[in-house]
Scaffold this active site. Structure first.
Site, PDB file in Angstrom:
ATOM      1  N   HIS A 136       0.808  -1.216   0.000  1.00 60.64           N
ATOM      2  CA  HIS A 136       0.000   0.000   0.000  1.00 60.64           C
ATOM      3  C   HIS A 136       0.845   1.272   0.000  1.00 60.64           C
ATOM      4  O   HIS A 136       0.507   2.253   0.646  1.00 60.64           O
ATOM      5  CB  HIS A 136      -0.947  -0.005   1.215  1.00 60.64           C
ATOM      6  CG  HIS A 136      -1.980  -1.078   1.152  1.00 60.64           C
ATOM      7  ND1 HIS A 136      -2.751  -1.446   2.227  1.00 60.64           N
ATOM      8  CD2 HIS A 136      -2.386  -1.871   0.130  1.00 60.64           C
ATOM      9  CE1 HIS A 136      -3.587  -2.417   1.866  1.00 60.64           C
ATOM     10  NE2 HIS A 136      -3.378  -2.692   0.598  1.00 60.64           N
TER      11      HIS A 136
ATOM     12  N   HIS B 135      -7.258  -0.534   2.607  1.00 59.78           N
ATOM     13  CA  HIS B 135      -6.477  -0.993   1.470  1.00 59.78           C
ATOM     14  C   HIS B 135      -6.640   0.112   0.428  1.00 59.78           C
ATOM     15  O   HIS B 135      -7.702   0.733   0.331  1.00 59.78           O
ATOM     16  CB  HIS B 135      -6.993  -2.346   1.014  1.00 59.78           C
ATOM     17  CG  HIS B 135      -6.725  -3.414   2.054  1.00 59.78           C
ATOM     18  ND1 HIS B 135      -6.054  -4.567   1.777  1.00 59.78           N
ATOM     19  CD2 HIS B 135      -7.000  -3.446   3.381  1.00 59.78           C
ATOM     20  CE1 HIS B 135      -5.940  -5.280   2.896  1.00 59.78           C
ATOM     21  NE2 HIS B 135      -6.524  -4.617   3.878  1.00 59.78           N
TER      22      HIS B 135
HETATM   23  C1  LIG Z   1      -0.233  -7.830  -4.757  1.00 63.14           C
HETATM   24  C2  LIG Z   1      -1.061  -6.625  -4.384  1.00 63.14           C
HETATM   25  C3  LIG Z   1      -2.229  -6.789  -3.654  1.00 63.14           C
HETATM   26  C4  LIG Z   1      -3.001  -5.672  -3.317  1.00 63.14           C
HETATM   27  N1  LIG Z   1      -4.224  -5.878  -2.713  1.00 63.14           N
HETATM   28  C5  LIG Z   1      -5.079  -4.830  -2.590  1.00 63.14           C
HETATM   29  C6  LIG Z   1      -6.430  -5.030  -2.205  1.00 63.14           C
HETATM   30  O1  LIG Z   1      -6.904  -6.160  -2.046  1.00 63.14           O
HETATM   31  N2  LIG Z   1      -7.218  -3.949  -2.041  1.00 63.14           N
HETATM   32  C7  LIG Z   1      -6.755  -2.679  -2.241  1.00 63.14           C
HETATM   33  O2  LIG Z   1      -7.503  -1.726  -2.030  1.00 63.14           O
HETATM   34  N3  LIG Z   1      -5.491  -2.449  -2.647  1.00 63.14           N
HETATM   35  C8  LIG Z   1      -4.654  -3.501  -2.860  1.00 63.14           C
HETATM   36  N4  LIG Z   1      -3.396  -3.290  -3.341  1.00 63.14           N
HETATM   37  C9  LIG Z   1      -2.955  -1.894  -3.561  1.00 63.14           C
HETATM   38  C10 LIG Z   1      -3.588  -1.226  -4.785  1.00 63.14           C
HETATM   39  O3  LIG Z   1      -3.692  -2.151  -5.867  1.00 63.14           O
HETATM   40  C11 LIG Z   1      -2.723  -0.024  -5.179  1.00 63.14           C
HETATM   41  O4  LIG Z   1      -2.648   0.872  -4.091  1.00 63.14           O
HETATM   42  C12 LIG Z   1      -3.330   0.755  -6.355  1.00 63.14           C
HETATM   43  O5  LIG Z   1      -3.473  -0.088  -7.492  1.00 63.14           O
HETATM   44  C13 LIG Z   1      -2.443   1.936  -6.697  1.00 63.14           C
HETATM   45  O6  LIG Z   1      -3.005   2.629  -7.792  1.00 63.14           O
HETATM   46  P1  LIG Z   1      -2.116   3.548  -8.700  1.00 63.14           P
HETATM   47  O7  LIG Z   1      -3.015   4.077  -9.758  1.00 63.14           O
HETATM   48  O8  LIG Z   1      -1.392   4.489  -7.836  1.00 63.14           O
HETATM   49  O9  LIG Z   1      -1.009   2.579  -9.318  1.00 63.14           O
HETATM   50  P2  LIG Z   1      -1.181   1.274 -10.235  1.00 63.14           P
HETATM   51  O10 LIG Z   1      -2.550   0.714 -10.125  1.00 63.14           O
HETATM   52  O11 LIG Z   1      -0.044   0.379  -9.915  1.00 63.14           O
HETATM   53  O12 LIG Z   1      -1.030   1.828 -11.727  1.00 63.14           O
HETATM   54  C14 LIG Z   1       0.170   2.379 -12.231  1.00 63.14           C
HETATM   55  C15 LIG Z   1       0.225   2.079 -13.728  1.00 63.14           C
HETATM   56  O13 LIG Z   1       1.262   2.851 -14.318  1.00 63.14           O
HETATM   57  C16 LIG Z   1       2.010   2.034 -15.188  1.00 63.14           C
HETATM   58  N5  LIG Z   1       3.355   2.607 -15.298  1.00 63.14           N
HETATM   59  C17 LIG Z   1       4.287   2.724 -14.313  1.00 63.14           C
HETATM   60  N6  LIG Z   1       5.408   3.285 -14.795  1.00 63.14           N
HETATM   61  C18 LIG Z   1       5.177   3.565 -16.100  1.00 63.14           C
HETATM   62  C19 LIG Z   1       5.956   4.153 -17.139  1.00 63.14           C
HETATM   63  N7  LIG Z   1       7.221   4.576 -16.931  1.00 63.14           N
HETATM   64  N8  LIG Z   1       5.407   4.269 -18.372  1.00 63.14           N
HETATM   65  C20 LIG Z   1       4.124   3.850 -18.613  1.00 63.14           C
HETATM   66  N9  LIG Z   1       3.352   3.272 -17.671  1.00 63.14           N
HETATM   67  C21 LIG Z   1       3.865   3.141 -16.425  1.00 63.14           C
HETATM   68  C22 LIG Z   1       1.992   0.664 -14.519  1.00 63.14           C
HETATM   69  O14 LIG Z   1       2.321  -0.382 -15.419  1.00 63.14           O
HETATM   70  C23 LIG Z   1       0.561   0.606 -14.010  1.00 63.14           C
HETATM   71  O15 LIG Z   1      -0.339   0.113 -14.984  1.00 63.14           O
HETATM   72  C24 LIG Z   1      -2.573  -4.364  -3.686  1.00 63.14           C
HETATM   73  C25 LIG Z   1      -1.404  -4.202  -4.417  1.00 63.14           C
HETATM   74  C26 LIG Z   1      -0.650  -5.319  -4.792  1.00 63.14           C
HETATM   75  C27 LIG Z   1       0.603  -5.121  -5.626  1.00 63.14           C
END
Ligand SMILES: Cc1cc2nc3c(=O)[nH]c(=O)nc-3n(C[C@H](O)[C@H](O)[C@H](O)COP(=O)(O)OP(=O)(O)OC[C@H]3O[C@@H](n4cnc5c(N)ncnc54)[C@H](O)[C@@H]3O)c2cc1C
Ligand SMILES: *[C@@H]1O[C@H](CO)[C@@H](O)[C@H](O)[C@H]1NC(C)=O
Ligand SMILES: *[C@@H]1O[C@H](CO)[C@@H](O)[C@H](O)[C@H]1NC(C)=O
Ligand SMILES: *[C@@H]1O[C@H](CO)[C@@H](O)[C@H](O)[C@H]1NC(C)=O
Ligand SMILES: *[C@@H]1O[C@H](CO)[C@@H](O)[C@H](O)[C@H]1NC(C)=O
Length: 581
Positions: A532, A576
């Site tokens: 997280h 989460h």
């Molecule tokens: C194994 C695991 C289990 C989890 N379980 C839960 C759960 O059950 N419930 C919950 O609420 N949260 C959970 N989380 C946390 C939650 O998924 C994350 O907090 C959330 O997805 C973050 O969102 P975000 O948009 O910040 O990043 P992300 O969803 O990670 O999206 C970032 C995106 O940017 C892309 N990216 C990164 N760098 C680049 C680049 N240089 N060029 C182009 N694209 C790029 C990545 O490929 C990705 O698609 C979990 C996370 C993991 C890893």
């Protein structure tokens, strides 16, 4: 004493519709190179932004995503080989084979944390989805928003009342759609309908399969109601792919996969402030760079690791760090990548009598396959749930000795310090850990919700394809180790309830001792992450000496870039993180 939800809400990941409009896999397929908005990252946050912005058909949007869209076959093979739920084309079951990791599949960034001094110098992989949907396509689908006090505290920290819970919660109706659980069970008393939306984009349900230990958990909340009271709704509640599915059928949204963004380019100066309108990306190391332009804004949604990395590569960061790597400084800001915080956990596993746990399912491929077949055919059965049927958020007693030296780091007086996650099976996410081949287990996993340790993401190299250094700096403050120790003690009180008397045999792990030093040794040996991570491009008040974005999420000292993802949250919420994101 508590903010303890007990029923868990899950998102049902309704993934991609069969007809996908503008989803491109190669740069030459892009019909043009200028859009109103360029969004970096098709993850949890990026897809919501693409969906919302594209509601206006006159607005054109390009989403650049480094990852792939997993084919059904890749997903299926991955399920068996790595047994993680990666969604594509059809609704995906929330749960996979938990003894395996996503790591080393093409859908993971394969990050590793730096050696952690608070964890005996250990290092371990840090999963992040590199796939449409980002980490929300590879997570456990637990869906929560956190405490109202989280949002009120963000409003207080940033000086912007727009972040107050009363304002934020108005969006839930647009966002969430409560649907019946997979098993159709009566949900009366398991959540408070008035707290939830029924017309939003994202389908959310209660867990879709009951477990034999559920009644023991509920009985414990009655028996120990002072410390672990039942809470009907933690729902102060994504599957980002849901949003993408909506956005992607709009002609004004183009999504390019395999597009690894390498930097944002300064394109001018507006009133003395460097402005950024161009985004550079490449398909892979050595492939030619391509530049696209955003007429209005660039939205960075690359997550808590990707976002600070891209900022630093673009010359937005600490002067000394950038100069050391030969990166020209465009916007000096020492906060970029700093103040990382995360929820750290310890597994707290108990040996239990046979008959109620799900351990056999994960050991016996025939049982697992039968469950998978059931899910495939009927969308029901044990895999129709994340299997995490109960969680709770709790406070340390206000009389705890630590509060005589340290002010309470919780978001507010009703917000929590720690979370209890009940697992009806053996789970120890510590990498390299080999689960026992026999026996039945109960996990009373405890996670630190209000950590005071802060870490960082820094560049290891100016090569945009090199992984950055990720240092969560877990358990390095007196509060954090104190609180973690108290969570293990609390878990032992929970397990001592009458409701578990004929079930729990003994702790399975080195946490029987009540001596501080023994518990600390157990924690430092066993702790790992709930994934997280937040805070690496934190919000702060407009004009503050620290922070990366203003309360409107625009990058400080720059023009044309907004950040929308987990990195802007100043501290981890009581939840989460996908719901808050
Ligand atoms: C194994 C695991 C289990 C989890 N379980 C839960 C759960 O059950 N419930 C919950 O609420 N949260 C959970 N989380 C946390 C939650 O998924 C994350 O907090 C959330 O997805 C973050 O969102 P975000 O948009 O910040 O990043 P992300 O969803 O990670 O999206 C970032 C995106 O940017 C892309 N990216 C990164 N760098 C680049 C680049 N240089 N060029 C182009 N694209 C790029 C990545 O490929 C990705 O698609 C979990 C996370 C993991 C890893
Ligand atoms: C992660 O490792 C797997 C297997 O080695 C590989 O296929 C994949 O490309 C790696 N991902 C990244 C981002 O390097
Ligand atoms: C980290 O956050 C705190 C506020 O919580 C702030 O005072 C401090 O300056 C930040 N540090 C950096 C390097 O941004
Ligand atoms: C789960 O993964 C482990 C480790 O790869 C493997 O040994 C086990 O057979 C898998 N279980 C099932 C039910 O597929
Ligand atoms: C407990 O600690 C001992 C000694 O450090 C170790 O050998 C043993 O494997 C540990 N047990 C568990 C279940 O972690």
């Amino acid at each position: 004493m508590v903010v303890p939800p007990v029923a868990v809400l899950l998102v049902s990941c309704i993934c991609f519709p069969s007809s996908l409009a503008a989803l491109y896999t190669e740069p030459r397929q892009l019909p043009r190179h200028t859009y109103d908005y360029v969004i970096v990252g098709a993850g949890n946050a990026g897809n919501v932004i693409a969906s919302r912005l594209s509601e206006d058909p006159r607005t054109s949007i390009l989403v650049l995503e480094a990852g792939v869209r997993a084919s059904w076959r890749a997903w299926f093979l991955s399920w068996y080989q790595h047994s993680r739920p990666i969604c594509d084309q059809t609704a995906c079951p929330p749960f996979g084979n938990e003894t395996e990791h996503l790591l080393d599949t093409p859908y993971d960034w394969n990050y590793t944390v730096t050696p952690q001094k608070g964890l005996n110098g250990r290092t371990f992989p840090y999963n992040r989805g590199k796939i449409l949907g980002g980490s929300s396509s590879v997570n456990y689908m637990v869906h929560q928003y956190g405490s109202s006090e989280d949002y009120d505290k963000i409003a207080e920290i940033t000086g912007d009342a727009g972040w107050n819970w009363d304002n934020v919660k108005r969006n839930i109706g647009k966002h969430e759609k409560i649907v019946p659980p997979a098993d159709g069970h009566d949900t009366t008393g398991q959540y408070i309908p008035a707290n939830h939306g029924t017309n939003g984009m994202l389908s959310v349900s209660l867990p879709g399969s009951s477990q034999l230990i559920d009644s023991r958990v509920i009985a414990t909340t009655r028996e120990l109601s002072e410390e672990f009271p039942f809470n009907e709704d933690m729902g102060a509640g994504i599957s980002a792919t849901t949003y993408l599915a909506a956005a992607i059928n709009r002609p004004n949204v183009h999504v390019l996969l395999n597009a690894h963004v390498t930097k944002l380019l300064r394109t001018g100066t507006i009133q003395g402030v460097p402005s950024f309108r161009s985004v550079e990306f490449a398909g892979k190391p050595g492939a030619p760079s391509i530049i696209v332009t955003a007429r209005r804004e660039i939205v960075l949604s690359a997550g808590s690791i990707g976002t600070p990395q891209i900022l630093l590569l673009s010359g937005i960061g600490a002067r000394d760090e950038l100069e050391a790597l030969g990166i020209p400084v465009v916007v000096e800001n020492p906060s970029v990548g700093k103040n990382l915080s995360d929820h750290v956990l310890v597994p707290n596993i108990f040996r239990v009598k046979d008959g109620e746990s799900l351990d056999a399912l994960f050991r016996d491929p025939a049982l697992f396959k039968a469950a998978l077949d059931e899910w495939m055919e009927t969308k029901r059965g044990v895999l129709a749930s994340s299997m995490l049927n109960h969680m709770g958020y709790f406070r340390l007693p206000s009389t705890s000795s630590i509060f005589s030296t340290i002010s309470d780091p919780a978001s507010g007086p009703k917000a929590s310090h720690w979370e209890l996650i009940v697992t009806n099976f053996y789970i120890n996410p510590k990498p390299g850990h080999i689960p026992p081949e026999t026996g039945s287990y109960l996990g009373l996993v405890s996670a630190l919700i209000s950590p005071t340790s802060r870490g960082s993401v820094t560049l290891a190299s100016a090569d945009p394809f090199a992984h950055p250094l990720i240092d969560p700096n877990y358990l390095t403050t007196p509060f954090d180790i104190f609180a973690m120790r108290e969570t293990v003690r609390a878990v032992k009180r929970f397990a001592a309830a009458e409701a578990w008397k004929d079930y729990i045999i003994a702790p399975f792990g080195n946490f029987s001792s009540d001596v501080d030093a023994d518990l600390d040794a157990y924690i430092r040996d066993q702790a790992s992450t709930v994934y997280h991570m937040v805070g690496t491009a934190s919000m702060s008040p407009r004009g503050a000496e620290w922070g990366v974005v203003d309360p409107d999420l625009k990058v400080k000292g720059a023009e044309g870039i907004r950040i929308v993802d987990a990195s802007v949250l100043p501290f981890p919420p009581n939840a989460h993180t996908q719901g808050p994101v």
